[in-house]
Design a protein around this motif. Structure first.
Motif, short mmCIF file in Angstrom:
data_model
loop_
_atom_site.label_atom_id
_atom_site.label_comp_id
_atom_site.label_asym_id
_atom_site.label_seq_id
_atom_site.Cartn_x
_atom_site.Cartn_y
_atom_site.Cartn_z
N LEU A 1 48.97 61.97 21.27
CA LEU A 1 49.25 60.85 20.37
C LEU A 1 48.69 61.15 18.99
CD1 LEU A 1 48.29 57.85 22.70
CD2 LEU A 1 50.55 58.89 22.37
N GLY A 2 49.54 61.09 17.97
CA GLY A 2 49.11 61.40 16.62
C GLY A 2 48.92 60.18 15.75
N ALA A 3 47.99 60.28 14.79
CA ALA A 3 47.74 59.28 13.76
C ALA A 3 47.58 57.88 14.38
CB ALA A 3 48.84 59.32 12.69
N PHE A 4 48.34 56.88 13.88
CA PHE A 4 48.13 55.51 14.33
C PHE A 4 48.56 55.27 15.77
CE2 PHE A 4 46.89 54.67 10.18
CZ PHE A 4 46.58 53.33 9.97
N THR A 5 49.39 56.14 16.34
CA THR A 5 49.77 55.95 17.75
C THR A 5 48.57 56.12 18.67
OG1 THR A 5 50.40 58.27 18.22
CG2 THR A 5 52.08 56.83 17.27
N SER A 6 47.51 56.78 18.18
CA SER A 6 46.33 57.01 19.01
C SER A 6 45.27 55.93 18.88
CB SER A 6 45.70 58.37 18.68
OG SER A 6 45.12 58.35 17.38
N VAL A 7 45.37 55.10 17.84
CA VAL A 7 44.31 54.10 17.61
C VAL A 7 44.79 52.67 17.81
CG1 VAL A 7 43.06 55.58 16.01
CG2 VAL A 7 44.78 54.03 15.11
N VAL A 8 46.10 52.46 17.83
CA VAL A 8 46.61 51.09 18.00
C VAL A 8 46.18 50.54 19.36
CG1 VAL A 8 48.82 51.81 18.99
CG2 VAL A 8 48.67 49.64 17.76
N GLY A 9 45.79 49.27 19.35
CA GLY A 9 45.43 48.62 20.62
C GLY A 9 44.22 49.24 21.30
N ASP A 10 44.42 49.71 22.52
CA ASP A 10 43.30 50.21 23.33
C ASP A 10 43.17 51.74 23.30
OD1 ASP A 10 45.50 50.91 24.85
OD2 ASP A 10 45.10 49.48 26.45
N GLY A 11 43.70 52.38 22.29
CA GLY A 11 43.49 53.81 22.14
C GLY A 11 44.19 54.66 23.18
N GLY A 12 45.41 54.29 23.52
CA GLY A 12 46.22 55.13 24.41
C GLY A 12 46.20 54.75 25.88
N ILE A 13 45.32 53.86 26.29
CA ILE A 13 45.20 53.53 27.72
C ILE A 13 46.47 52.86 28.23
CG2 ILE A 13 43.97 52.12 29.40
CD1 ILE A 13 41.42 52.56 27.73
N THR A 14 46.95 51.84 27.53
CA THR A 14 48.18 51.15 27.96
C THR A 14 49.37 52.10 27.95
OG1 THR A 14 47.40 49.00 27.19
CG2 THR A 14 49.79 49.29 27.39
N ILE A 15 49.45 52.95 26.96
CA ILE A 15 50.55 53.92 26.89
C ILE A 15 50.51 54.85 28.09
CG2 ILE A 15 51.49 55.85 25.53
CD1 ILE A 15 50.21 54.33 23.05
N SER A 16 49.32 55.33 28.42
CA SER A 16 49.16 56.23 29.56
C SER A 16 49.58 55.55 30.87
CB SER A 16 47.70 56.69 29.66
OG SER A 16 47.48 57.46 30.81
N GLN A 17 49.25 54.29 31.01
CA GLN A 17 49.57 53.55 32.23
C GLN A 17 51.07 53.33 32.42
OE1 GLN A 17 47.17 50.05 31.60
NE2 GLN A 17 45.33 50.96 32.53
N ASN A 18 51.83 53.50 31.35
CA ASN A 18 53.27 53.27 31.41
C ASN A 18 54.09 54.55 31.33
OD1 ASN A 18 54.02 50.15 31.23
ND2 ASN A 18 52.12 50.50 30.11
N LEU A 19 53.45 55.69 31.49
CA LEU A 19 54.16 56.97 31.50
C LEU A 19 53.82 57.74 32.77
CD1 LEU A 19 53.63 58.09 27.78
CD2 LEU A 19 55.74 57.23 28.80
N ASP A 20 54.63 58.71 33.10
CA ASP A 20 54.42 59.52 34.31
C ASP A 20 53.69 60.82 34.03
OD1 ASP A 20 55.75 57.64 35.92
OD2 ASP A 20 57.72 58.51 35.44
N ILE A 21 53.37 61.09 32.76
CA ILE A 21 52.63 62.29 32.40
C ILE A 21 51.31 61.88 31.75
CG2 ILE A 21 54.66 63.77 32.16
CD1 ILE A 21 54.55 63.33 29.13
N PRO A 22 50.29 62.74 31.82
CA PRO A 22 49.01 62.41 31.20
C PRO A 22 49.12 62.35 29.68
CG PRO A 22 48.99 64.64 32.05
CD PRO A 22 50.25 64.03 32.53
N VAL A 23 48.19 61.62 29.08
CA VAL A 23 48.20 61.35 27.64
C VAL A 23 46.81 61.63 27.07
CG1 VAL A 23 48.46 59.55 25.88
CG2 VAL A 23 49.99 59.59 27.86
N THR A 24 46.75 62.19 25.87
CA THR A 24 45.48 62.37 25.18
C THR A 24 45.63 62.00 23.72
OG1 THR A 24 43.63 63.89 24.76
CG2 THR A 24 45.85 64.81 24.60
N THR A 25 44.57 61.43 23.15
CA THR A 25 44.59 61.11 21.72
C THR A 25 44.23 62.30 20.86
OG1 THR A 25 42.26 60.43 21.71
CG2 THR A 25 43.91 58.73 22.21
N GLY A 26 43.60 63.31 21.46
CA GLY A 26 43.17 64.47 20.69
C GLY A 26 41.87 64.25 19.93
N ASP A 27 41.23 63.11 20.14
CA ASP A 27 40.04 62.77 19.35
C ASP A 27 38.84 63.66 19.66
OD1 ASP A 27 41.41 60.82 18.06
OD2 ASP A 27 40.46 59.12 19.07
#
Length: 375
Positions: free
Chosen positions: A103-129
């Motif tokens: 997740l780049g730029a604001f997609t990584s910080v909006v809301g809960d920092g990627g947790i909700t996005i990760s819960q709704n996808l079938d692949i792992p997610v990282t913010t890169g922070d």
């Protein structure tokens, strides 16, 4: 199965960034691009080729995909709407064959920092922070060494100290600096970060929400999620070094125009191993990427398909681990850049000359207690 990843970008500067993919659309007024961004679907940007591990020769396949929302849209729309757009972009990455999503730029910080996005996808997610922290601290250390600023006698400011990146930067630098100035808006979290920094070895920690105090700092790491710049020329002392990790930038362009006596560098620029072709010009020299992008690549090369960095809390151990893995595969800190251009040795010499004509002489003198002098 082939090792692969995808990384989500989005337009930071609407006219400039949209023009890079769609020159005609980029001619529209910025307000109109901002408005229309809500109605665009996820966008395929490019296929990434040529990433190759120095450790084992393993190669990667990757993609840049874009969430069309601008920063203004991301901070003003209801979170559910923003989540939906980012999740749609992640699902598009899944269809391309990505096994890991960054997740780049604001997609990584909006809301809960990627947790909700990760819960709704079938692949792992990282913010890169995590790698962003490691490279920001490396950058500020290297810049300090080049400029002749000694950490052990420096005052270091962290702007956005209550955030995931800023708080860990403070803890990483705490054992080595004389004084920490932590700037943030959440007092309870500032107190937590200060207590942790004191345990790490820096007893002189100042908490503030006042940007005027920034004028006392020799070294500054700034990493907020502000939509507009927050650091102006008047905020900086002569000889200050600013590492701007934020996107959009926290530091105003007027600093480059009005302050030839300060060094501003972009935080987190990483040189990627192998004959890399990103297939898209996002404003960096060949082989260079943001550290958040690089973390996604590092994890895929390591075949560490997990949601490595998520949420608003990063552990120091995460940063140390990903830094070691990145180094193993051949990722390294890129050269200094400032406002889309390389910082040359001659420019650094000019900065020194502007703020301290006898810079070398003063920095070779030591106090009676053995600590180096600093302006």
């Amino acid at each position: 199965m082939e090792d692969s990843f995808a990384f989500i970008i989005h337009p930071i500067d609407p006219k400039r960034d949209v023009s890079r993919k769609y020159p005609t659309l980029g001619k529209l007024p910025a307000w109109l691009i901002d408005y229309l961004s809500l109605f665009f679907p996820p966008v395929f940007i490019s296929e990434i080729k040529g990433i190759c591990s120095k450790a084992n020769g393993r190669s990667l396949k990757g993609w840049f995909v874009a969430c069309p929302l601008t920063p203004t849209r991301m901070v003003t729309l209801p979170p559910a709407v923003v989540y939906k757009k980012i999740i749609q972009t992640g699902q598009y990455a899944e269809k391309l064959g990505a096994r890991l999503l960054g997740l780049g730029a604001f997609t990584s910080v909006v809301g809960d920092g990627g947790i909700t996005i990760s819960q709704n996808l079938d692949i792992p997610v990282t913010t890169g922070d995590s790698l962003t922290v490691a490279m920001a601290v490396r950058a500020i250390r290297e810049a300090a060494q080049i400029m002749g600023t000694f950490l052990e006698s420096a005052k270091v400011a962290i702007i956005g100290a209550t955030g995931a990146i800023g708080s860990v930067c403070a803890n990483m630098l705490a054992p080595d600096v004389r004084q920490l100035l932590l700037i943030g808006r959440r007092q309870e979290k500032l107190n937590e970060v200060a207590a942790s920094a004191r345990k790490r070895g820096c007893q002189d920690v100042i908490l503030s929400s006042d940007m005027a105090q920034l004028h006392e700092a020799h070294l500054i790491i700034t990493v907020t999620s502000a939509v507009e710049s927050i650091i102006e020329a008047k905020h900086l002392r002569p000889g200050a070094i600013v590492c701007d990790v934020a996107r959009p930038r926290d530091i105003s362009r007027q600093v480059a125009e009005q302050r030839p006596d300060v060094l501003v560098i972009e935080g987190g620029m990483v040189e990627v191993p192998g004959p890399v072709d990103f297939g898209f010009n996002f404003g960096f020299p060949p082989k260079m990427a943001y550290a958040c992008m690089a973390e996604t690549m590092v994890l895929a090369l390591e075949q560490k398909y997990e949601s490595y960095t998520l949420g608003k809390d990063i552990k120091l151990s995460q940063v140390v681990t990903i830094d070691k893995i990145a180094d193993k595969h051949g990722f390294k800190l890129g050269g200094f850049r400032s406002f889309e251009r390389a910082v040359t040795d001659d420019e650094i010499a000019q900065i020194k000359a502007c703020y301290l004509p006898n810079h070398a002489k003063n920095n070779s003198q030591f106090r009676s207690n053995g600590q180096p002098a600093i302006s």
